[in-house]
Motif scaffolding. Structure first.
Motif, PDB file in Angstrom:
ATOM      1  N   LYS A 102       0.836  -1.209   0.000  1.00 10.86           N
ATOM      2  CA  LYS A 102       0.000   0.000   0.000  1.00 10.86           C
ATOM      3  C   LYS A 102       0.868   1.256   0.000  1.00 10.86           C
ATOM      4  O   LYS A 102       0.584   2.239  -0.697  1.00 10.86           O
ATOM      5  CB  LYS A 102      -0.923  -0.017   1.232  1.00 10.86           C
ATOM      6  CG  LYS A 102      -1.880   1.155   1.302  1.00 10.86           C
ATOM      7  CD  LYS A 102      -2.817   1.045   2.497  1.00 10.86           C
ATOM      8  CE  LYS A 102      -2.092   1.280   3.813  1.00 10.86           C
ATOM      9  NZ  LYS A 102      -2.998   1.362   4.968  1.00 10.86           N
ATOM     10  N   ARG A 107       3.021   5.992  -2.895  1.00  6.97           N
ATOM     11  CA  ARG A 107       4.135   6.721  -3.532  1.00  6.97           C
ATOM     12  C   ARG A 107       3.849   6.926  -5.010  1.00  6.97           C
ATOM     13  O   ARG A 107       4.151   7.963  -5.579  1.00  6.97           O
ATOM     14  CB  ARG A 107       5.445   5.956  -3.378  1.00  6.97           C
ATOM     15  CG  ARG A 107       5.944   5.810  -1.966  1.00  6.97           C
ATOM     16  CD  ARG A 107       6.721   7.033  -1.504  1.00  6.97           C
ATOM     17  NE  ARG A 107       6.855   6.977  -0.045  1.00  6.97           N
ATOM     18  CZ  ARG A 107       7.220   7.979   0.722  1.00  6.97           C
ATOM     19  NH1 ARG A 107       7.519   9.157   0.200  1.00  6.97           N
ATOM     20  NH2 ARG A 107       7.300   7.849   2.026  1.00  6.97           N
ATOM     21  N   ALA A 186      13.925  10.346  -4.250  1.00  6.20           N
ATOM     22  CA  ALA A 186      13.711  10.246  -2.799  1.00  6.20           C
ATOM     23  C   ALA A 186      12.500   9.354  -2.513  1.00  6.20           C
ATOM     24  O   ALA A 186      12.534   8.508  -1.614  1.00  6.20           O
ATOM     25  CB  ALA A 186      13.513  11.632  -2.193  1.00  6.20           C
ATOM     26  N   HIS A 187      11.444   9.532  -3.316  1.00  5.56           N
ATOM     27  CA  HIS A 187      10.276   8.669  -3.131  1.00  5.56           C
ATOM     28  C   HIS A 187      10.630   7.205  -3.448  1.00  5.56           C
ATOM     29  O   HIS A 187      10.169   6.284  -2.771  1.00  5.56           O
ATOM     30  CB  HIS A 187       9.119   9.141  -4.010  1.00  5.56           C
ATOM     31  CG  HIS A 187       8.451  10.383  -3.489  1.00  5.56           C
ATOM     32  ND1 HIS A 187       7.738  10.403  -2.323  1.00  5.56           N
ATOM     33  CD2 HIS A 187       8.403  11.652  -3.969  1.00  5.56           C
ATOM     34  CE1 HIS A 187       7.262  11.623  -2.108  1.00  5.56           C
ATOM     35  NE2 HIS A 187       7.655  12.406  -3.092  1.00  5.56           N
ATOM     36  N   PHE A 190      12.191   5.189  -0.622  1.00  3.77           N
ATOM     37  CA  PHE A 190      11.237   4.582   0.313  1.00  3.77           C
ATOM     38  C   PHE A 190      10.612   3.315  -0.286  1.00  3.77           C
ATOM     39  O   PHE A 190      10.389   2.337   0.416  1.00  3.77           O
ATOM     40  CB  PHE A 190      10.144   5.581   0.697  1.00  3.77           C
ATOM     41  CG  PHE A 190      10.630   6.665   1.617  1.00  3.77           C
ATOM     42  CD1 PHE A 190      11.031   6.373   2.911  1.00  3.77           C
ATOM     43  CD2 PHE A 190      10.692   7.992   1.201  1.00  3.77           C
ATOM     44  CE1 PHE A 190      11.473   7.363   3.771  1.00  3.77           C
ATOM     45  CE2 PHE A 190      11.141   8.986   2.054  1.00  3.77           C
ATOM     46  CZ  PHE A 190      11.529   8.674   3.333  1.00  3.77           C
TER      47      PHE A 190
END
Lengths: 237, 237
Positions: A102, A107, A186-187, A190
């Motif tokens: 999820k 993202r 950066a996303h 994650f």
């Protein structure tokens, strides 16, 4: 116990197993959808994936509730108790896999407005393939009570960790090449961490399968989330 | 039950409570140590923090084992069953808080070789203060069975989420200012996510306290990790 009681008990254990199987299917589908949504920045697919998570949450609570009521009602010993404890643990891991998928889907929603860098997603695809394989093998190991396959998952998780290190370095390189890549990458950092943790949860499931079948716990030398091994639930086999 | 049995049972429940209290103390100390290690890049303190996690893992397994054996042995109903289920859940959340603090400590180890950017750590300090407060309030709410305090935690977690958004933007800005900041700030991105998730686990603990005391679950409209509410363990109060 009467035959009737034994049959009711067997039905309860089977119902737990069926719910775990359903959870496994949903978790695998969510991971696959989330990665597709990320690769294509398909916001509609991303939203569908986010919405699927609720069913996993409900199933996990069902498994936990049913497992605890069964323990209280049947006072199971040894192998049956391990069966029930394994169901609680595996449902917890699958619920977390759903959360992580999820997160990736969320993202994808955030990234739909960003400058894209398709080559940055390539490394994540390799990670996804490795993680999907670990998850599938862990679920197969559970369905088949296959200790050897479970041990393979435990061994192969390090490869996913190595892939994550490599993706981390690549993403940093893209960021350094051009500041316009920073937000997008950066996303993705994650997302890559989320995939790596899906591998950890697959490994947890594999450890639970070994415990379920053999009554033993694996040694503590795995890099992430180890069990405090031998002192745990020393039940007779 | 005889008086003797009742006393033994009470002792079992009290032992669970004591272990949770010990886990809470360790988790709080680990978070505090990890953030100090990150601020000063103190590798010795970081290693100490990583090592503390093992005790939390052992305690969590102890709580789970003892809780399940108590359910099987005593077949508790309603309030007592909620007490035991709450212990299992809260110990799971505290074990995860320890993992997250350990992750921050590991980042401190990785960062000790990087070019430093002290102003980048400032936002993380605010996040740490907010998260430490949420964790403390959640643990106090459990110790005092204080539903109002638990509901406050549930309400205040959004502030930590907002802080994380702000820290995320700041870190991206530092990265864009100078590519030499990218590696340092990329590691801090993960630390900030770890702190935010400690807030989520504090909120989970608060939700468990409300369930423990009232038998009710909180509504699903919290952004992260909601319970599928009403259908869960509909036990009499």
């Amino acid at each position: 116990m009467t035959d009737h009681t034994v049959k009711a008990y067997d039905n309860e254990l089977e119902a737990l197993g069926r719910k775990i199987a359903e959870m496994g299917g949903i978790a695998e589908q969510m991971l696959s959808n989330a990665m597709d949504a990320l690769a294509t920045l398909d916001t509609s697919l991303a939203r569908t994936t986010v919405a699927m998570d609720q069913r996993l949450d409900i199933l996990q609570r069902d498994v936990e509730e049913q497992a605890i009521l069964t323990i209280a009602k049947r006072q199971p010993l040894a192998a049956d108790l391990r069966e029930i404890i394994a169901a609680i643990r595996i449902s917890g891991d699958l619920e977390r896999v759903g959360d992580l998928a999820k997160n990736i889907a969320k993202r994808a929603l955030k990234l739909s407005g960003e400058t894209r860098l398709p080559r940055a997603v390539v490394g994540l695809k390799s990670m996804h393939e490795a993680a999907a394989m670990l998850l599938k093998d862990a679920l197969d190991a559970y369905a088949l009570r296959d200790v050897e396959r479970a041990r393979m998952v435990w061994t192969h998780d390090v490869e996913l960790d190595a892939l994550e290190d490599s993706v981390f370095r690549d993403l940093l390189t893209f960021m350094m090449e051009d500041p316009r890549n920073i937000s997008f990458c950066a996303h993705l950092l994650f997302c890559s961490k989320n995939i790596e943790r899906i591998g950890d949860h697959s490994t947890n499931i594999a450890e639970t399968v070994v415990y379920l079948v053999t009554g033993e716990t694996l040694p503590m030398d795995r890099p992430k989330g180890p069990s405090p091994a031998a002192d745990y639930l020393p039940l007779p086999k």
